[in-house]
Design a protein around this motif. Sequence first.
Motif, PDB file in Angstrom:
ATOM      1  N   ASP A 165       0.807  -1.196  -0.035  1.00 22.25           N
ATOM      2  CA  ASP A 165       0.006   0.022   0.141  1.00 22.25           C
ATOM      3  C   ASP A 165       0.877   1.039   0.139  1.00 22.25           C
ATOM      4  O   ASP A 165       1.680   1.428   0.822  1.00 22.25           O
ATOM      5  CB  ASP A 165      -0.965  -0.004   1.149  1.00 22.25           C
ATOM      6  CG  ASP A 165      -1.991   0.840   1.132  1.00 22.25           C
ATOM      7  OD1 ASP A 165      -1.809   2.025   0.385  1.00 22.25           O
ATOM      8  OD2 ASP A 165      -2.988   0.678   1.804  1.00 22.25           O
ATOM      9  N   GLU A 189      -2.776  -7.739  -2.471  1.00 26.55           N
ATOM     10  CA  GLU A 189      -3.234  -6.438  -2.845  1.00 26.55           C
ATOM     11  C   GLU A 189      -2.253  -5.402  -3.205  1.00 26.55           C
ATOM     12  O   GLU A 189      -1.470  -5.062  -2.232  1.00 26.55           O
ATOM     13  CB  GLU A 189      -4.358  -6.066  -2.241  1.00 26.55           C
ATOM     14  CG  GLU A 189      -4.987  -4.849  -2.744  1.00 26.55           C
ATOM     15  CD  GLU A 189      -6.480  -4.425  -2.043  1.00 26.55           C
ATOM     16  OE1 GLU A 189      -7.328  -4.448  -2.721  1.00 26.55           O
ATOM     17  OE2 GLU A 189      -6.418  -3.732  -1.178  1.00 26.55           O
ATOM     18  N   THR A 190      -2.068  -4.748  -4.125  1.00 24.35           N
ATOM     19  CA  THR A 190      -1.104  -3.651  -4.639  1.00 24.35           C
ATOM     20  C   THR A 190      -2.016  -2.340  -4.508  1.00 24.35           C
ATOM     21  O   THR A 190      -2.865  -2.169  -5.470  1.00 24.35           O
ATOM     22  CB  THR A 190      -0.242  -3.648  -5.713  1.00 24.35           C
ATOM     23  OG1 THR A 190       0.476  -4.859  -5.359  1.00 24.35           O
ATOM     24  CG2 THR A 190       0.578  -2.518  -5.833  1.00 24.35           C
ATOM     25  N   CYS A 191      -1.764  -1.257  -3.867  1.00 24.81           N
ATOM     26  CA  CYS A 191      -2.615  -0.111  -3.757  1.00 24.81           C
ATOM     27  C   CYS A 191      -1.831   1.128  -3.719  1.00 24.81           C
ATOM     28  O   CYS A 191      -0.631   0.974  -3.253  1.00 24.81           O
ATOM     29  CB  CYS A 191      -3.428   0.118  -2.558  1.00 24.81           C
ATOM     30  SG  CYS A 191      -4.721  -1.036  -2.476  1.00 24.81           S
ATOM     31  N   ARG A 219      -7.114   6.541  -4.996  1.00 14.80           N
ATOM     32  CA  ARG A 219      -6.631   5.393  -4.577  1.00 14.80           C
ATOM     33  C   ARG A 219      -6.775   4.261  -5.441  1.00 14.80           C
ATOM     34  O   ARG A 219      -8.018   4.478  -5.900  1.00 14.80           O
ATOM     35  CB  ARG A 219      -7.119   5.036  -3.177  1.00 14.80           C
ATOM     36  CG  ARG A 219      -6.490   3.737  -2.450  1.00 14.80           C
ATOM     37  CD  ARG A 219      -7.014   3.394  -1.284  1.00 14.80           C
ATOM     38  NE  ARG A 219      -6.915   2.124  -0.634  1.00 14.80           N
ATOM     39  CZ  ARG A 219      -6.015   1.857   0.176  1.00 14.80           C
ATOM     40  NH1 ARG A 219      -4.918   2.599   0.176  1.00 14.80           N
ATOM     41  NH2 ARG A 219      -5.654   0.470   0.553  1.00 14.80           N
ATOM     42  N   CYS A 221      -6.284   0.296  -6.675  1.00 12.61           N
ATOM     43  CA  CYS A 221      -5.729  -0.962  -6.258  1.00 12.61           C
ATOM     44  C   CYS A 221      -6.000  -2.186  -7.159  1.00 12.61           C
ATOM     45  O   CYS A 221      -7.035  -2.139  -8.104  1.00 12.61           O
ATOM     46  CB  CYS A 221      -6.592  -1.687  -4.820  1.00 12.61           C
ATOM     47  SG  CYS A 221      -6.493  -0.510  -3.699  1.00 12.61           S
TER      48      CYS A 221
END
Length: 448
Positions: A165, A189-191, A219, A221
Amino acid sequence: MGQLDLRYLVEPGGRLRGRLRVPGDKSISHRSIMLAAIAEGETRISGFLEGADALATLHAFRRMGVRIEGPDQGQVWVRGVGLRGLRASDRPLDMGNSGTSMRLLAGLLAGQSFPVTLVGDDSLSKRPMRRVTEPLSAMGARIGTTPAGTAPLTLEPTTGLQGIDYPMPVASAQVKSSLLLAGLYATGETCVTEPAPTRDHTERMLTAFGYSVRRRAARVCLTGGGRLTGCRLSIPADISSAAFFLVGASIAPDSDLLLEGVGINPTRVGVINILRAMGGDIELLERRLAGGEPVADIRVRHARLRGIRIPVDQVPLAIDELPAIFIAAACAEGETLLTGAEELRVKESDRIQVMADGLTRLGIAVETLPDGMRIQGGTFGSTEADTTGRHEAIETHGDHRIAMSFAMAALRAQGPIAIRDCANVRTSFPGFVDLAASVGLDIHEHQA
């Protein structure tokens, strides 16, 4: 010096009239090859930009085993190999002058099972890369730079990336895209959270390839381990290339120009917003979608421009177009102030200093700031040094956008403008001279 000493000579005056289509969007062309290569199945691309930067991306994937046919008049056919189908190249991948290629590929290749080295030309090898290598390292990438944090970039195989994140300290579409592409190969997850809006071509195109992207406010994701499916893509005309003609027609009396099929992605229309704020006469006609991107025909006519304080929130939306906007500011009544654009210092050249030097050479009063410039509207002189016709050319430092910006300045100059080191215009706008001449710019190129 060969190609490095290609010069433009632009005669003063004239107007821009008629209709034209500038080449395909460079940012989208890069991404179309990258995502098509790692998709499953075939992708057919139309409107691909056949400039050196986008071709560097195309050739890199050929070296990694992707079957690509074309480009042929903007048409490209890609047989995707899937997320895990790329193969090691037998030599370093040469990104030429393309920062987009290097930074985005750093992310896409960070999770591969083979080593790879990314190299570039002298200009690219001076540009900062830690902005992508540091967050990629935080994801588990094994990526190295020179001690100065510049290319070559060396990527070693990793046991696996982990989603992160990441709040970006500086707004950058290249950093955001690099991390999202790495996120395709990451667990979880990549945010990425942006401090200001940047171009969202990567998110839009991932969606076009069937990959789920979640966006809420600033944002974005995605979750790794999915799949991309080949599709048909139509690439709109590049608003960054259109920008020179938007400025040229705005400053040249009796101009009336129609630019066809230009991408008007909300994250890219800063140049239109800024010129309108200065009093520009710009209409968006026939709005439509092409390949998931908003497109319009743009009509621009001569207008009496006035100096403004460029809104800081427009800077990320016009970062590549600011050199052309500086030309408009030099023709406007009063003062134009730009701040919040420190990113210009680390483009293909230090665009703040190089533009300031050229404007000063032409008699415009400017003051450089660490993150921008103050420009007092005035009258362009000439690069002619004396009555012998000798020219002291504007120095571009090999920066294509500097060259094209000063070419448009001649429309309001008192004498000819000579511009040196223009070969890199081919990186973003092949055919610029012929297209500009076709609508009224008196421009010639020659080897000096």
